[in-house]
Design a protein around this motif. Structure first.
Motif, PDB file in Angstrom:
ATOM      1  N   ILE A  69       0.816  -1.153  -0.035  1.00 29.93           N
ATOM      2  CA  ILE A  69      -0.111  -0.124  -0.001  1.00 29.93           C
ATOM      3  C   ILE A  69       0.919   1.179  -0.085  1.00 29.93           C
ATOM      4  O   ILE A  69       0.606   2.072  -0.693  1.00 29.93           O
ATOM      5  CB  ILE A  69      -0.986   0.119   1.006  1.00 29.93           C
ATOM      6  CG1 ILE A  69      -2.018  -1.090   1.018  1.00 29.93           C
ATOM      7  CG2 ILE A  69      -1.687   1.363   1.325  1.00 29.93           C
ATOM      8  CD1 ILE A  69      -2.870  -1.334   2.415  1.00 29.93           C
ATOM      9  N   GLY A  70       1.875   1.474   0.675  1.00 23.55           N
ATOM     10  CA  GLY A  70       2.777   2.422   0.867  1.00 23.55           C
ATOM     11  C   GLY A  70       3.565   2.493  -0.454  1.00 23.55           C
ATOM     12  O   GLY A  70       3.311   3.796  -1.189  1.00 23.55           O
ATOM     13  N   ASN A  71       3.947   1.482  -1.205  1.00 22.34           N
ATOM     14  CA  ASN A  71       4.686   1.637  -2.446  1.00 22.34           C
ATOM     15  C   ASN A  71       3.574   2.086  -3.370  1.00 22.34           C
ATOM     16  O   ASN A  71       3.869   2.852  -4.218  1.00 22.34           O
ATOM     17  CB  ASN A  71       5.225   0.329  -2.939  1.00 22.34           C
ATOM     18  CG  ASN A  71       6.222   0.575  -4.047  1.00 22.34           C
ATOM     19  OD1 ASN A  71       6.709   1.855  -4.314  1.00 22.34           O
ATOM     20  ND2 ASN A  71       6.390  -0.477  -4.863  1.00 22.34           N
ATOM     21  N   TRP A  72       2.362   1.696  -3.375  1.00 20.97           N
ATOM     22  CA  TRP A  72       1.348   2.190  -4.206  1.00 20.97           C
ATOM     23  C   TRP A  72       1.026   3.537  -4.256  1.00 20.97           C
ATOM     24  O   TRP A  72       1.008   4.268  -5.240  1.00 20.97           O
ATOM     25  CB  TRP A  72      -0.011   1.138  -4.112  1.00 20.97           C
ATOM     26  CG  TRP A  72      -1.090   1.759  -4.850  1.00 20.97           C
ATOM     27  CD1 TRP A  72      -2.100   2.774  -4.525  1.00 20.97           C
ATOM     28  CD2 TRP A  72      -1.454   1.217  -6.307  1.00 20.97           C
ATOM     29  NE1 TRP A  72      -3.026   2.707  -5.713  1.00 20.97           N
ATOM     30  CE2 TRP A  72      -2.530   2.034  -6.556  1.00 20.97           C
ATOM     31  CE3 TRP A  72      -1.054   0.147  -6.807  1.00 20.97           C
ATOM     32  CZ2 TRP A  72      -3.143   1.523  -7.846  1.00 20.97           C
ATOM     33  CZ3 TRP A  72      -1.411   0.102  -8.161  1.00 20.97           C
ATOM     34  CH2 TRP A  72      -2.580   0.695  -8.691  1.00 20.97           C
ATOM     35  N   VAL A  73       0.957   4.121  -2.984  1.00 23.80           N
ATOM     36  CA  VAL A  73       0.808   5.556  -2.596  1.00 23.80           C
ATOM     37  C   VAL A  73       1.916   6.274  -3.257  1.00 23.80           C
ATOM     38  O   VAL A  73       1.382   7.320  -3.892  1.00 23.80           O
ATOM     39  CB  VAL A  73       0.326   5.970  -1.270  1.00 23.80           C
ATOM     40  CG1 VAL A  73       0.574   7.142  -1.143  1.00 23.80           C
ATOM     41  CG2 VAL A  73      -0.815   5.151  -0.808  1.00 23.80           C
ATOM     42  N   TYR A  99      -1.883 -12.412  -5.292  1.00 22.85           N
ATOM     43  CA  TYR A  99      -1.856 -11.172  -4.326  1.00 22.85           C
ATOM     44  C   TYR A  99      -2.720  -9.842  -4.826  1.00 22.85           C
ATOM     45  O   TYR A  99      -3.592  -9.590  -4.001  1.00 22.85           O
ATOM     46  CB  TYR A  99      -0.259 -10.837  -3.827  1.00 22.85           C
ATOM     47  CG  TYR A  99      -0.380  -9.765  -2.996  1.00 22.85           C
ATOM     48  CD1 TYR A  99      -0.254  -9.769  -1.595  1.00 22.85           C
ATOM     49  CD2 TYR A  99      -0.410  -8.419  -3.229  1.00 22.85           C
ATOM     50  CE1 TYR A  99      -0.370  -8.940  -0.640  1.00 22.85           C
ATOM     51  CE2 TYR A  99      -0.273  -7.017  -2.584  1.00 22.85           C
ATOM     52  CZ  TYR A  99      -0.235  -7.602  -0.931  1.00 22.85           C
ATOM     53  OH  TYR A  99      -0.462  -6.505  -0.194  1.00 22.85           O
ATOM     54  N   ASN A 100      -2.381  -9.395  -5.753  1.00 23.55           N
ATOM     55  CA  ASN A 100      -3.081  -8.259  -6.679  1.00 23.55           C
ATOM     56  C   ASN A 100      -4.453  -8.731  -6.507  1.00 23.55           C
ATOM     57  O   ASN A 100      -5.431  -7.779  -6.468  1.00 23.55           O
ATOM     58  CB  ASN A 100      -2.574  -7.868  -7.840  1.00 23.55           C
ATOM     59  CG  ASN A 100      -1.336  -7.312  -7.767  1.00 23.55           C
ATOM     60  OD1 ASN A 100      -1.285  -5.992  -6.946  1.00 23.55           O
ATOM     61  ND2 ASN A 100      -0.168  -7.561  -8.155  1.00 23.55           N
ATOM     62  N   ALA A 115      -9.174  -2.360  -0.803  1.00 23.93           N
ATOM     63  CA  ALA A 115      -8.726  -1.898   0.349  1.00 23.93           C
ATOM     64  C   ALA A 115      -8.350  -0.250   0.046  1.00 23.93           C
ATOM     65  O   ALA A 115      -8.581   0.660   0.916  1.00 23.93           O
ATOM     66  CB  ALA A 115      -7.536  -2.460   1.234  1.00 23.93           C
ATOM     67  N   ILE A 116      -7.476  -0.339  -0.939  1.00 21.32           N
ATOM     68  CA  ILE A 116      -6.897   0.979  -1.595  1.00 21.32           C
ATOM     69  C   ILE A 116      -7.769   1.881  -1.754  1.00 21.32           C
ATOM     70  O   ILE A 116      -7.815   3.124  -1.899  1.00 21.32           O
ATOM     71  CB  ILE A 116      -5.677   0.667  -2.531  1.00 21.32           C
ATOM     72  CG1 ILE A 116      -4.647  -0.088  -1.844  1.00 21.32           C
ATOM     73  CG2 ILE A 116      -5.373   1.843  -3.217  1.00 21.32           C
ATOM     74  CD1 ILE A 116      -3.402  -0.462  -2.700  1.00 21.32           C
ATOM     75  N   ALA A 117      -8.850   1.252  -2.763  1.00 21.90           N
ATOM     76  CA  ALA A 117     -10.032   2.079  -3.423  1.00 21.90           C
ATOM     77  C   ALA A 117     -10.988   2.680  -2.306  1.00 21.90           C
ATOM     78  O   ALA A 117     -11.381   3.619  -2.357  1.00 21.90           O
ATOM     79  CB  ALA A 117     -10.680   1.153  -4.244  1.00 21.90           C
ATOM     80  N   ASP A 118     -11.050   1.931  -1.183  1.00 21.56           N
ATOM     81  CA  ASP A 118     -12.072   2.380  -0.137  1.00 21.56           C
ATOM     82  C   ASP A 118     -11.147   3.672   0.485  1.00 21.56           C
ATOM     83  O   ASP A 118     -11.910   4.408   0.762  1.00 21.56           O
ATOM     84  CB  ASP A 118     -11.985   1.332   1.147  1.00 21.56           C
ATOM     85  CG  ASP A 118     -13.099   0.178   0.693  1.00 21.56           C
ATOM     86  OD1 ASP A 118     -13.795   0.480  -0.608  1.00 21.56           O
ATOM     87  OD2 ASP A 118     -13.100  -0.856   1.442  1.00 21.56           O
TER      88      ASP A 118
END
Length: 135
Positions: free
Chosen positions: A19-23, A69-70, A77-80
């Motif tokens: 999540i951190g790397n995605w952000v 995993y993806n 969770a990221i979309a929420d």
């Protein structure tokens, strides 16, 4: 350095790193911050030859989060999170607009919060359905 984690704790750490790397990197195109990609790769690589091996695959020589995993719910969770941030920012911008964009002070802070809460209530009930842009 040594860190001792249970499998469950390590799995949660993988989620946090992903999540951190995605952000940090998902909107950067070719200008990604390589250090974060490399750390994510290193941590996901630790899944090989463990019961969590299905969480990692190799792509162009790098260990990356697997398709399994993806597809496992992390993007929901990221979309929420993104939805909540979007509506919170929109509520604040609309409330500030309604107040003619004042500098926020102790004297007008409560008014700003009240206006924001009204917008947030609307968004919780109707989402973006009632947003209209007039030209």
């Amino acid at each position: 350095m040594e860190i001792h984690l249970t499998n469950k704790e390590f799995r949660r750490l993988l989620d946090m790193v992903y999540i951190g790397n995605w952000v940090l990197n998902s909107t950067r195109g070719n200008d990604r911050i390589a250090d974060y990609d490399e750390l994510e790769s290193k941590l996901f690589g630790l899944c090989e030859n463990t019961p969590m091996a299905s969480l990692v695959e190799t792509w162009q020589g790098l260990k990356v989060p697997s398709r399994a995993y993806n597809d496992g719910g992390i993007h929901e969770a990221i979309a929420d999170y993104e939805d909540n941030v979007f509506y919170d920012l929109l509520a604040e911008e609309l409330a500030r607009r309604d107040m003619d964009y004042p500098e926020i002070t102790k004297e007008n802070y409560d008014e700003l919060v009240d206006r924001m809460e009204a917008y947030i209530s609307e968004f919780e009930e109707h989402g973006a359905d009632n947003i209209v842009i007039e030209s």
